[in-house]
Design an enzyme around this catalytic site. Structure first.
Site, PDB file in Angstrom:
ATOM      1  N   LYS A  86       0.851  -1.193   0.000  1.00  7.13           N
ATOM      2  CA  LYS A  86       0.000   0.000   0.000  1.00  7.13           C
ATOM      3  C   LYS A  86       0.885   1.241   0.000  1.00  7.13           C
ATOM      4  O   LYS A  86       1.921   1.266   0.681  1.00  7.13           O
ATOM      5  CB  LYS A  86      -0.874  -0.047   1.250  1.00  7.13           C
ATOM      6  CG  LYS A  86      -1.968   0.992   1.366  1.00  7.13           C
ATOM      7  CD  LYS A  86      -2.817   0.682   2.610  1.00  7.13           C
ATOM      8  CE  LYS A  86      -3.985   1.639   2.768  1.00  7.13           C
ATOM      9  NZ  LYS A  86      -4.857   1.230   3.903  1.00  7.13           N
ATOM     10  N   SER A 162      -9.560   0.734   3.018  1.00  6.94           N
ATOM     11  CA  SER A 162      -8.778   1.654   2.219  1.00  6.94           C
ATOM     12  C   SER A 162      -7.649   0.980   1.456  1.00  6.94           C
ATOM     13  O   SER A 162      -7.022   1.594   0.588  1.00  6.94           O
ATOM     14  CB  SER A 162      -8.205   2.750   3.112  1.00  6.94           C
ATOM     15  OG  SER A 162      -7.290   2.214   4.056  1.00  6.94           O
ATOM     16  N   SER A 186      -9.662  -1.798   7.072  1.00 14.72           N
ATOM     17  CA  SER A 186      -9.094  -1.558   5.743  1.00 14.72           C
ATOM     18  C   SER A 186      -8.282  -2.702   5.164  1.00 14.72           C
ATOM     19  O   SER A 186      -7.878  -2.642   4.003  1.00 14.72           O
ATOM     20  CB  SER A 186      -8.241  -0.287   5.761  1.00 14.72           C
ATOM     21  OG  SER A 186      -9.061   0.841   5.928  1.00 14.72           O
TER      22      SER A 186
END
Length: 475
Positions: A86, A162, A186
């Site tokens: 990420k 996310s 997330s």
């Protein structure tokens, strides 16, 4: 062995093939990069592809296998496995975006995040950075700066967030392993919607050094993978305290490494498994509840249990998230609010206006809630709950319907995960197919603090039984 076909398998299979000399780390890296090039125009999981770095690192792995240290290199658990992270993890030489426009102006990171370094020490090969919701504040990865990440199993649908790029990259067969963050769900939300395995460890278990924060009292880091064993191997490789002389994560416990991969063979024998009802059943659609029922039947888990104070716990998490997140970005909100995504900006601004007394009360509620849930784990080892209220919704959808109630998508995909991360419990999300006509839905396997081994044992048993699986999308 053909690297192009191997790249669609799990990390354990890749590492074993490199170990046996059936394929090189360089060939795997090339295959991963080729898959990204062929598919990411449709999926939009990656924000940076590190081709030169990946090939250089893979060549180093191959050279080590041909050197005097070959035996030691062969023991590495993730030997030659391509992975991505990420884009809130620091990667040396590029700016850490955290999904934002503002951070594009930041100086490049001068070192990799600690967990990136630990995976590479385990033999893995970093190939890129992944899309996410701005500053990790969202559950859909419909990023207005980078564009939405799309669900590889249905490109018209969201990947979740996310850490949407992290879930989508594994589901698309681009890499076998990714890292994400989980503040309110997330990791578990995109794992559920993209049909992959995801692990949110106990709060404080893995050091967050070198990652962009969102809510320091709630942020967790963890892996996505195609199998429970891969999660366990990655988790074991990342465990361990920081150097006490140079600690940068005050939330990280100085706890010794406790390997879980060797324990997966124990299965579920002797485990007391309960099914969460009440709030978790009422706030999940029929397909999500059917996925839990299928898992419960496979585990012969028939005891229903309700968590006390769960709604109060979720409310506390909302307030703490809102206030801490706003405080982190207050200067930028004052100077350049126009550079935030509108939805993130408005929520951060609202958080900046919350009364301090509300936050103090939220923290007290959180403590009482944690103590009440701890008593439940006196009777159960693992608890089952849906990971998301529904399967993936269409990109751009503002609302979805759950049991006759219309809810906003962006905050409520985390309806079932937020009460768990609020008190830092370890959770493995496993992908279940068949409850929805064409998309997966995840089931949370929730354990007591520091008992990641129990959640992963149950995940491995479900995988062995064919109940949980993470196929690569056909795209």
């Amino acid at each position: 062995m053909n690297a192009a076909s191997l790249i669609a398998r799990d990390a354990s299979a890749m590492a074993e093939a490199v170990r046996r000399g059936e394929v090189s780390a360089s060939a795997l890296a090339e295959a991963s990069l080729a898959r990204i090039e062929a598919t990411d125009g449709r999926v939009n999981a990656f924000t940076a592809v590190l081709r030169e770095r990946a090939l250089r690192r893979a060549a180093q792995v191959d050279a080590s296998l041909a050197s005097a240290t070959a035996e030691r290199t062969r023991e590495l658990p993730l030997l030659g496995v391509p992975f991505a992270v990420k884009n809130l993890f620091d990667i040396a030489g590029i700016a850490t975006l955290a999904g934002s426009k503002i951070e594009r102006e930041a100086a490049p990171a001068n070192a990799d995040a600690l967990l990136v370094r630990r995976l590479e020490r385990a033999g893995a090969v970093l190939v890129g950075a992944l899309n996410m919701d701005e500053y990790a504040y969202g559950f859909t990865t419909e990023n207005s700066h980078e564009g939405p990440t799309r669900n590889p199993h249905d490109l018209s649908c969201i990947a979740g967030g996310s850490s949407g790029g992290s879930g989508a990259a594994v589901a698309a067969g681009q890499v076998a392993l990714t890292l994400g963050s989980d503040t309110n769900g997330s990791i578990r939300v995109p794992a559920s919607l993209c049909g992959v395995f995801g692990l949110k460890p106990t709060f404080g278990r893995l050091p967050r050094s070198g990652s962009y924060p969102f809510v320091s009292s709630l942020d967790h880091l963890g892996p996505f993978a195609r199998s429970a064993r891969d999660l366990a191997l990655a988790y074991d490789a990342m465990q361990g305290p920081e150097d006490p002389a140079g600690r940068r994560d005050p939330g990280c416990t100085q706890r010794a490494v406790e390997p879980v991969a060797p324990l997966l063979v124990r299965g579920t024998q002797g485990l007391r498994i309960g099914v969460l009802g009440g709030y978790f059943r009422a706030n999940a659609g029929a397909e999500a509840n059917a996925a839990v029922d299928r898992v419960a039947d496979a585990l012969a888990a028939h005891a229903s249990v309700e968590l006390p104070l769960v709604e109060a716990g979720r409310a506390a998490a909302f307030l703490i998230t809102n206030a801490e997140g706003a405080a982190l970005h207050l200067d930028d909100l004052r100077r350049r609010a126009h550079d935030f995504e509108p939805l993130s900006r408005d929520r951060f601004l609202a958080g900046a206006l919350l009364p301090a007394a509300w936050i103090a009360r939220a923290q007290r509620v959180r403590r009482v809630y944690a103590e009440a849930v701890a008593r439940v784990f006196g009777r159960f080892d693992v608890l089952l709950a849906p990971a998301t209220p529904s399967a993936a919704t269409p990109v751009g959808a503002e609302r979805f319907e759950i049991n006759g109630q219309s809810l906003p998508v962006r905050p409520n995909m985390g309806l079932l995960t937020q009460p768990i991360s609020c008190i830092g419990l370890p959770v493995c999300s496993v992908p279940v197919w068949g409850a929805h006509a064409r998309l997966p839905i995840g089931v949370q396997l929730i354990a007591a603090p520091w008992r990641e081994d129990l959640a992963l044992r149950v995940a491995a048993a479900l995988e062995d039984a064919g109940v949980a699986r993470a196929p690569v999308a056909t795209l």
